[in-house]
Design a protein around this motif. Structure first.
Motif, PDB file in Angstrom:
ATOM      1  N   LEU A 171       0.821  -1.210   0.000  1.00 32.22           N
ATOM      2  CA  LEU A 171       0.000   0.000   0.000  1.00 32.22           C
ATOM      3  C   LEU A 171       0.857   1.262   0.000  1.00 32.22           C
ATOM      4  O   LEU A 171       0.505   2.260  -0.637  1.00 32.22           O
ATOM      5  CB  LEU A 171      -0.958   0.000   1.189  1.00 32.22           C
ATOM      6  N   TYR A 172       1.985   1.222   0.676  1.00 31.06           N
ATOM      7  CA  TYR A 172       2.893   2.368   0.657  1.00 31.06           C
ATOM      8  C   TYR A 172       3.357   2.645  -0.778  1.00 31.06           C
ATOM      9  O   TYR A 172       3.310   3.777  -1.259  1.00 31.06           O
ATOM     10  CB  TYR A 172       4.092   2.108   1.578  1.00 31.06           C
ATOM     11  N   GLU A 173       3.790   1.602  -1.459  1.00 29.63           N
ATOM     12  CA  GLU A 173       4.271   1.759  -2.843  1.00 29.63           C
ATOM     13  C   GLU A 173       3.144   2.205  -3.774  1.00 29.63           C
ATOM     14  O   GLU A 173       3.317   3.117  -4.589  1.00 29.63           O
ATOM     15  CB  GLU A 173       4.880   0.444  -3.333  1.00 29.63           C
ATOM     16  N   ILE A 174       1.999   1.571  -3.664  1.00 27.39           N
ATOM     17  CA  ILE A 174       0.882   1.880  -4.571  1.00 27.39           C
ATOM     18  C   ILE A 174       0.361   3.297  -4.337  1.00 27.39           C
ATOM     19  O   ILE A 174       0.127   4.044  -5.296  1.00 27.39           O
ATOM     20  CB  ILE A 174      -0.228   0.819  -4.429  1.00 27.39           C
ATOM     21  N   THR A 175       0.180   3.709  -3.090  1.00 25.07           N
ATOM     22  CA  THR A 175      -0.328   5.062  -2.840  1.00 25.07           C
ATOM     23  C   THR A 175       0.687   6.116  -3.266  1.00 25.07           C
ATOM     24  O   THR A 175       0.297   7.185  -3.766  1.00 25.07           O
ATOM     25  CB  THR A 175      -0.736   5.260  -1.367  1.00 25.07           C
ATOM     26  N   ASN A 176       1.968   5.844  -3.119  1.00 22.47           N
ATOM     27  CA  ASN A 176       2.979   6.792  -3.611  1.00 22.47           C
ATOM     28  C   ASN A 176       2.902   6.913  -5.121  1.00 22.47           C
ATOM     29  O   ASN A 176       3.030   8.007  -5.667  1.00 22.47           O
ATOM     30  CB  ASN A 176       4.384   6.357  -3.187  1.00 22.47           C
ATOM     31  N   GLN A 177       2.702   5.793  -5.808  1.00 19.20           N
ATOM     32  CA  GLN A 177       2.589   5.853  -7.271  1.00 19.20           C
ATOM     33  C   GLN A 177       1.329   6.591  -7.700  1.00 19.20           C
ATOM     34  O   GLN A 177       1.365   7.394  -8.638  1.00 19.20           O
ATOM     35  CB  GLN A 177       2.598   4.436  -7.865  1.00 19.20           C
ATOM     36  N   ILE A 178       0.217   6.333  -7.035  1.00 21.35           N
ATOM     37  CA  ILE A 178      -1.026   7.037  -7.374  1.00 21.35           C
ATOM     38  C   ILE A 178      -0.847   8.540  -7.174  1.00 21.35           C
ATOM     39  O   ILE A 178      -1.283   9.339  -8.004  1.00 21.35           O
ATOM     40  CB  ILE A 178      -2.212   6.517  -6.535  1.00 21.35           C
ATOM     41  N   ASP A 179      -0.199   8.923  -6.100  1.00 24.71           N
ATOM     42  CA  ASP A 179       0.040  10.351  -5.824  1.00 24.71           C
ATOM     43  C   ASP A 179       0.882  11.013  -6.906  1.00 24.71           C
ATOM     44  O   ASP A 179       0.756  12.198  -7.148  1.00 24.71           O
ATOM     45  CB  ASP A 179       0.717  10.513  -4.470  1.00 24.71           C
ATOM     46  N   SER A 180       1.748  10.238  -7.555  1.00 22.43           N
ATOM     47  CA  SER A 180       2.642  10.834  -8.560  1.00 22.43           C
ATOM     48  C   SER A 180       2.105  10.724  -9.988  1.00 22.43           C
ATOM     49  O   SER A 180       2.751  11.207 -10.910  1.00 22.43           O
ATOM     50  CB  SER A 180       4.030  10.193  -8.461  1.00 22.43           C
ATOM     51  N   ILE A 181       0.942  10.101 -10.164  1.00 18.51           N
ATOM     52  CA  ILE A 181       0.355   9.988 -11.520  1.00 18.51           C
ATOM     53  C   ILE A 181      -0.248  11.321 -11.915  1.00 18.51           C
ATOM     54  O   ILE A 181      -0.899  11.977 -11.199  1.00 18.51           O
ATOM     55  CB  ILE A 181      -0.710   8.862 -11.590  1.00 18.51           C
TER      56      ILE A 181
END
Length: 169
Positions: free
Chosen positions: A159-169
């Motif tokens: 979830l840490y990795e996925i939410t960071n990626q979503i934030d940077s999209i």
């Protein structure tokens, strides 16, 4: 001086993520999954095949009341949950080490699509049905001799990795 949530300006936000719990049975894990889901702004948790395992008194020991704030549902049918995810065009991501899985860091999230993060049973992992129908199968790189970790810790890392990626999209 250690700060509290009241004294630190955390940003509250939600993410288009459903956590799909494929036969998670250990009640402390269920409670901890609520807690980690609330911390990462997960939209909803779907528990599959846990029947009467949802004991609020036992779950609250690890959820710390977050089970009151995270939307969830219980479902007995893996096929029905999979059909729902496919009908609603989720990006289905299985968190499991397999012969074809890729490192979590290689996760590619499509824009404007909800994410279904599938996690598996504490002993058996993710069922073949979900592995077969996942858009991506990802694993967490580990550097010791053990090839697995607790489902809650693995979920937190993902979830840490996925939410960071979503934030940077």
């Amino acid at each position: 001086m250690q700060l509290t949530h009241e004294s630190f300006p955390f940003t509250s936000k939600g993410f288009p993520i459903y956590l799909i719990c494929d036969a998670i049975h250990f009640q402390p894990n269920i409670g901890s999954l609520f807690r980690i889901s609330e911390a990462f702004g997960v939209e909803k948790i779907i528990f599959i095949g846990i029947e009467n395992q949802m004991n609020p008194r036992k779950i609250n020991k690890t959820s710390r009341n977050t089970h009151l704030h995270v939307s969830y549902e219980l479902n007995d049918s893996k096929e029905a949950v999979l059909a729902f995810l496919k009908d609603n065009q989720f990006e289905i991501i299985a968190l499991e080490i397999t012969s074809t899985s890729k490192s979590l860091h290689q996760c590619i999230l499509p824009k404007n699509k909800k994410i279904a993060l599938v996690i598996g049973n504490e002993i058996d992992g993710i069922s073949p049905l979900f592995l077969k129908h996942s858009n991506q199968t990802l694993h967490i790189d580990m550097f010791g001799k053990n090839s697995s970790m607790n489902v809650v810790q693995a979920t937190g890392i993902a979830l840490y990795e996925i939410t960071n990626q979503i934030d940077s999209i």
